[in-house]
Design an enzyme around this catalytic site. Sequence first.
Site, PDB file in Angstrom:
ATOM      1  N   CYS A  85      31.000 -44.793  25.794  1.00 30.89           N
ATOM      2  CA  CYS A  85      32.143 -44.439  26.629  1.00 30.89           C
ATOM      3  C   CYS A  85      33.280 -45.383  26.281  1.00 30.89           C
ATOM      4  CB  CYS A  85      31.747 -44.590  28.102  1.00 30.89           C
ATOM      5  SG  CYS A  85      33.092 -44.258  29.235  1.00 30.89           S
ATOM      6  N   HIS A 126      29.238 -35.660  30.881  1.00 34.57           N
ATOM      7  CA  HIS A 126      29.676 -37.062  30.906  1.00 34.57           C
ATOM      8  C   HIS A 126      30.977 -37.199  31.703  1.00 34.57           C
ATOM      9  CE1 HIS A 126      30.201 -41.120  28.855  1.00 34.57           C
ATOM     10  NE2 HIS A 126      31.424 -40.883  29.292  1.00 34.57           N
ATOM     11  N   GLU A 127      31.925 -36.298  31.447  1.00 36.51           N
ATOM     12  CA  GLU A 127      33.229 -36.408  32.117  1.00 36.51           C
ATOM     13  C   GLU A 127      33.141 -36.024  33.600  1.00 36.51           C
ATOM     14  OE1 GLU A 127      35.003 -38.123  30.392  1.00 36.51           O
ATOM     15  OE2 GLU A 127      34.297 -37.646  28.374  1.00 36.51           O
ATOM     16  N   HIS A 130      32.057 -38.934  35.477  1.00 39.35           N
ATOM     17  CA  HIS A 130      33.177 -39.830  35.751  1.00 39.35           C
ATOM     18  C   HIS A 130      33.892 -39.427  37.041  1.00 39.35           C
ATOM     19  CE1 HIS A 130      33.589 -42.735  32.532  1.00 39.35           C
ATOM     20  NE2 HIS A 130      33.504 -41.824  31.577  1.00 39.35           N
TER      21      HIS A 130
HETATM   22 ZN   LIG Z   1      33.055 -42.070  29.603  1.00 37.52          ZN
END
Ligand SMILES: [Zn+2]
Length: 136
Positions: A85, A126-127, A130
């Site tokens: 990341c 993954h996003e 976040h």
């Molecule tokens: Zn990330």
Amino acid sequence: MVKNINKNIMLLSCKSKDAAIEDSEVISDLKDTLSANSDRCVGMAANMIGVLKKIIIVNIGSINMIMVNPEILKKSGEYETEEGCLSLEGVRKVKRYKNIEVKFQDEKFVKRVRKFSGFTAQIIQHEIDHCNGIII
Ligand SMILES: [Zn+2]
């Protein structure tokens, strides 16, 4: 505008809020910032440029796709992998799903439901993490 990458873990750990049409500037900032980091980054969430709104950008080949308020409806095909990341050093182990179905609004705020698989699905997961304050 190209923004600095936020590496503040406290801020990255916060849940983002729903985004609306007045957050359009964040969309153009994400596009500019991802383009500026395209050599080492395939996706970004708004909190990585310091904005706690549910907006992500995902690189799919030659397109940078914006997803506003993304939400995973279905997932299948669990596997374990390693990810890095831009906001962190090194790589970490993580569980992902091969196939996902996502509800989101596009950059014109039109509601959509789409299926993704493979690497694109991995970036989206993954996003979205976040947006929920989850860092790998
Ligand atoms: Zn990330």
